[in-house]
Design a protein around this motif. Structure first.
Motif, PDB file in Angstrom:
ATOM      1  N   SER A  31       2.283   8.085  -0.249  1.00  0.00           N
ATOM      2  CA  SER A  31       0.873   8.318   0.045  1.00  0.00           C
ATOM      3  C   SER A  31       0.201   7.042   0.501  1.00  0.00           C
ATOM      4  O   SER A  31      -0.572   7.032   1.456  1.00  0.00           O
ATOM      5  N   LYS A  32       0.544   5.947  -0.216  1.00  0.00           N
ATOM      6  CA  LYS A  32       0.000   4.639   0.216  1.00  0.00           C
ATOM      7  C   LYS A  32       0.486   4.278   1.607  1.00  0.00           C
ATOM      8  O   LYS A  32      -0.257   3.763   2.437  1.00  0.00           O
ATOM      9  N   GLU A  33       1.791   4.569   1.825  1.00  0.00           N
ATOM     10  CA  GLU A  33       2.371   4.229   3.156  1.00  0.00           C
ATOM     11  C   GLU A  33       1.714   5.065   4.207  1.00  0.00           C
ATOM     12  O   GLU A  33       1.406   4.586   5.303  1.00  0.00           O
ATOM     13  N   ILE A  34       1.520   6.404   3.833  1.00  0.00           N
ATOM     14  CA  ILE A  34       0.885   7.288   4.815  1.00  0.00           C
ATOM     15  C   ILE A  34      -0.532   6.801   5.099  1.00  0.00           C
ATOM     16  O   ILE A  34      -0.980   6.783   6.247  1.00  0.00           O
ATOM     17  N   THR A  35      -1.211   6.416   3.996  1.00  0.00           N
ATOM     18  CA  THR A  35      -2.584   5.920   4.185  1.00  0.00           C
ATOM     19  C   THR A  35      -2.592   4.680   5.077  1.00  0.00           C
ATOM     20  O   THR A  35      -3.405   4.521   5.971  1.00  0.00           O
ATOM     21  N   ARG A  36      -1.601   3.811   4.705  1.00  0.00           N
ATOM     22  CA  ARG A  36      -1.506   2.563   5.500  1.00  0.00           C
ATOM     23  C   ARG A  36      -1.190   2.884   6.942  1.00  0.00           C
ATOM     24  O   ARG A  36      -1.784   2.337   7.875  1.00  0.00           O
TER      25      ARG A  36
END
Length: 308
Positions: A31-36
């Protein structure tokens, strides 16, 4: 058996717990990666949009530059043609300048030559004016002397007439004393300068040449005889000699003393020409002179000359 099942169940529960934990952790990370990535994608989209705008702007600038390049190419061609024309004009101009310089140098030389010629002509003019002035003065003096000269001329005419009469008288006497069939003809006398050129000026005469013919000489007069050359002035006085030759000859059946300038022994034949050369030891004065050819038995002939 129950312990085994329980242990298996516990192991499975642990594994499932671990898998869940890992899944949760992985989901959170994704999710963080997707957000990033989403954030980065938005940033990239924004940058792409800016790049698109920049591309559009650059394309417009390239189009404008292309148009400017084409305009500049046309201008460059025009300038190249103008440069070629200018080079050609400069070449023609340089040739014209070189020709003008050469013409100017030639003109300078011509002017210099003309200046020298004018200077020389001015000098000649000055000399001629001086000579004209001198001649005018001499003419004035000559006019003053004209009356005296006219009187002297009249006197000279009288003297010449008297001298002519004296010459005719002396020639008559000589003719009477000359042997009838043994005499000189074609008598010729010349006076020479140092350079052997003929002259009639007393101050230049240095040598005298005399020659005459003996023709149709009778046999009784032939044979070796002395021939004497006597030179006298108009008063019958022998000229001054460094080596006078004194001799006696028969003239009109009388022994006569003579002073000769030259003497030679000649074998007399029927026809021959006899020549004498005498170097004058003293300068002769102006006036009339007589050359007389003698042999031992009489006078052969005479000739007169005048020095001015």
């Amino acid at each position: 058996m129950n312990n085994t099942v329980r242990n298996v169940a516990i192991a499975i529960a642990v594994i499932l717990g671990l898998l869940l934990a890992w899944s949760l952790w992985s989901g959170m990370n994704k999710s963080k990666e997707i957000t990033r990535l989403s954030s980065e994608n938005s940033s990239l989209n924004s940058e792409m949009s800016e790049l698109e705008k920049l591309k559009a702007s650059l394309e417009e600038e390239v189009t404008a530059l292309q148009a400017n390049y084409e305009d500049l190419a046309v201008i460059n061609d025009s300038l190249a043609n103008s440069l070629a024309a200018e080079k050609s004009r400069v070449t023609r101009r340089n040739r014209t300048i070189s020709k003008l310089k050469a013409d100017a140098e030639a003109e300078d030389l011509k002017v210099e030559s003309l200046t020298v010629q004018i200077s020389q002509l001015m000098e000649q003019k000055s000399e001629l004016e001086s000579q004209i002035s001198s001649l005018q003065q001499e003419n004035a003096e000559l006019r003053e002397r004209a009356g005296i000269l006219e009187e002297d001329l009249g006197k000279a005419r009288d003297d010449n007439a008297a001298l002519a009469n004296l010459n005719r008288t002396m020639q008559g006497e000589i003719d009477n004393l000359t042997l009838a069939n043994f005499k000189a003809t074609a008598f010729q006398v010349e006076l020479e300068k140092k350079n052997k050129k003929a002259t009639a000026k007393s101050r230049r005469a240095r040598r005298m040449k005399a020659s005459f013919d003996l023709t149709n000489v009778p046999e009784k007069y032939q044979g070796v005889r002395p021939i004497y050359l006597v030179i006298t002035d108009e008063t019958s006085t022998p000229i001054k000699l460094d080596n006078p030759i004194k001799a006696q000859v028969m003239v009109n059946d009388q022994q006569t003393d003579i002073i000769a300038a030259e003497m030679k022994e000649v074998s007399i034949e029927t026809n021959q020409r006899i020549s004498f050369t005498h170097d004058l030891s003293k300068r002769l004065k102006k006036g009339y002179y007589r050359v007389i050819a003698y042999t031992d038995i009489g006078i052969l002939g005479t000739s007169n000359f005048r020095l001015r």
